[in-house]
Design a protein around this motif. Structure first.
Motif, short mmCIF file in Angstrom:
data_model
loop_
_atom_site.label_atom_id
_atom_site.label_comp_id
_atom_site.label_asym_id
_atom_site.label_seq_id
_atom_site.Cartn_x
_atom_site.Cartn_y
_atom_site.Cartn_z
N TYR A 68 -60.01 -54.90 -86.68
CA TYR A 68 -58.94 -54.76 -85.69
C TYR A 68 -57.98 -55.94 -85.87
N HIS A 69 -56.75 -55.64 -86.29
CA HIS A 69 -55.76 -56.69 -86.48
C HIS A 69 -54.99 -56.90 -85.18
N VAL A 70 -55.04 -58.12 -84.68
CA VAL A 70 -54.38 -58.46 -83.42
C VAL A 70 -52.97 -58.99 -83.70
N ASN A 71 -52.18 -59.05 -82.66
CA ASN A 71 -50.77 -59.44 -82.85
C ASN A 71 -50.40 -60.79 -82.25
N TYR A 72 -51.37 -61.53 -81.70
CA TYR A 72 -50.98 -62.75 -80.99
C TYR A 72 -50.76 -63.95 -81.90
N PHE A 82 -50.57 -54.75 -89.70
CA PHE A 82 -51.49 -53.82 -89.03
C PHE A 82 -51.74 -54.20 -87.58
N GLY A 83 -51.09 -55.26 -87.11
CA GLY A 83 -51.36 -55.75 -85.76
C GLY A 83 -50.93 -54.77 -84.69
N ASP A 84 -51.67 -54.77 -83.59
CA ASP A 84 -51.37 -53.86 -82.48
C ASP A 84 -51.83 -54.50 -81.18
N GLN A 85 -51.01 -54.37 -80.17
CA GLN A 85 -51.33 -54.95 -78.87
C GLN A 85 -52.61 -54.37 -78.29
N VAL A 164 -62.54 -43.44 -84.38
CA VAL A 164 -61.80 -44.60 -84.87
C VAL A 164 -61.42 -44.36 -86.33
N THR A 165 -60.14 -44.18 -86.59
CA THR A 165 -59.68 -43.95 -87.96
C THR A 165 -59.31 -45.28 -88.62
N ALA A 180 -49.09 -67.96 -96.14
CA ALA A 180 -47.95 -67.68 -97.01
C ALA A 180 -48.32 -67.87 -98.48
N GLY A 181 -47.90 -66.91 -99.30
CA GLY A 181 -48.16 -66.98 -100.74
C GLY A 181 -49.45 -66.31 -101.17
N LYS A 182 -50.26 -65.88 -100.21
CA LYS A 182 -51.52 -65.23 -100.55
C LYS A 182 -51.34 -63.72 -100.62
N SER A 183 -52.05 -63.10 -101.54
CA SER A 183 -52.14 -61.65 -101.59
C SER A 183 -53.52 -61.28 -101.12
N MET A 184 -53.60 -60.66 -99.95
CA MET A 184 -54.87 -60.40 -99.30
C MET A 184 -55.27 -58.94 -99.41
N VAL A 185 -56.55 -58.71 -99.60
CA VAL A 185 -57.11 -57.37 -99.60
C VAL A 185 -57.90 -57.18 -98.31
N TYR A 186 -57.57 -56.13 -97.58
CA TYR A 186 -58.24 -55.83 -96.32
C TYR A 186 -58.96 -54.49 -96.43
N THR A 187 -60.10 -54.39 -95.79
CA THR A 187 -60.87 -53.15 -95.80
C THR A 187 -61.15 -52.69 -94.38
N ARG A 188 -61.36 -51.35 -94.25
CA ARG A 188 -61.69 -50.72 -92.97
C ARG A 188 -60.72 -51.15 -91.87
N VAL A 189 -59.44 -51.08 -92.19
CA VAL A 189 -58.40 -51.49 -91.24
C VAL A 189 -58.18 -50.38 -90.21
N VAL A 190 -58.49 -50.65 -88.98
CA VAL A 190 -58.36 -49.64 -87.93
C VAL A 190 -56.90 -49.27 -87.72
#
Length: 245
Positions: A68-72, A82-85, A164-165, A180-190
């Motif tokens: 779960y990506h947060v936005n704060y 992917f952030g969401d309130q 949950v998709t 900054a400058g990083k290329s990140m790989v994320y998995t199972r991103v809701v």
């Protein structure tokens, strides 16, 4: 990324199955011991190790891993793609249910019962190793339909069944902020959470889901999570299953 109940068409309790051969790449994860929810952010300097650990957990057959990506953290110069309130609200609801007002990233919540610092590998591993889910969630595919059966279990209290998709994998080049400058790989991103219906301990519950409508063009899979509530706040997770296409 709303959390509204599914439309009637998606509940599909009376929809007939369509006889289409199942995709060979699909996989169904049944009888997990743990649902691990990672609250993370692309703008959090301490989060990359936790994101990597969630990727490792997602490869296990006995764990349903969800990010779960947060936005704060967006205010520091990078808006999480992917952030969401609503995800930040979910994390706050967990904290409130435990009698706390403090939230942080990275945080992993195991079975709705315990929160640990997501970058502390030993603590996460200990929490997962000691976890168990008492309620089986059975998933069976028939053509383009997926049947979800949550049997009765009279010794447990009633609960809500969530769909949950998620994106199976996404790579993001972060241009600003602490990463900054990083290329990140994320998995199972809701990407979304929606109510399928209620599970009653004495009767169980059954749902039929039309896969093309649930997954759409972009989602790589979904989890079915059965979770109790306490005074409108998230409680213990009783059971879960996951489907990957």
């Amino acid at each position: 990324m709303a959390t509204n109940p599914l439309p009637t068409a998606l509940l599909g309790l009376a929809v007939l199955a369509i006889s289409v051969p199942a995709a060979q790449a699909e996989s169904v994860h049944l009888r997990p011991k743990a649902v691990v929810e990672l609250f993370t952010s692309q703008g959090c300097a301490q989060c990359p190790p936790a994101d990597a650990m969630l990727t490792s957990l997602a490869e296990r057959g006995d764990v349903v891993a969800l990010a779960y990506h947060v936005n704060y953290w967006d205010y520091i110069g990078w808006e999480d793609t992917f952030g969401d309130q609503s995800f930040a609200d979910r994390q706050r609801a967990y904290a409130k249910s435990w009698g706390s007002s403090r939230i942080y990233t990275p945080q992993m919540v195991v079975n709705g019962a315990k929160g640990v610092v997501g970058s502390r590998r030993d603590e996460v591993q200990e929490a997962v190793d000691g976890a168990s889910l008492p309620l089986p969630v059975d998933v069976e595919r028939d053509g383009d339909m997926l049947k979800v059966d949550v049997p009765a279990h009279s010794s447990l209290g009633n609960a809500t069944v969530w769909l949950v998709t998620y994106l199976d994998r996404a790579e993001v080049a972060i241009e600003n902020g602490d990463n900054a400058g990083k290329s990140m790989v994320y998995t199972r991103v809701v990407t979304d959470r929606q109510v399928l219906g209620m599970w009653e301990a004495h009767t169980g519950a059954e749902f039929k889901l039309p896969l093309p409508e649930v997954l759409g063009d972009h989602n790589g899979g979904f989890a079915v999570v059965v979770q109790q509530e306490r005074k409108g706040l998230p409680g213990l997770i009783l059971g879960a299953a996951a489907y990957d296409r």
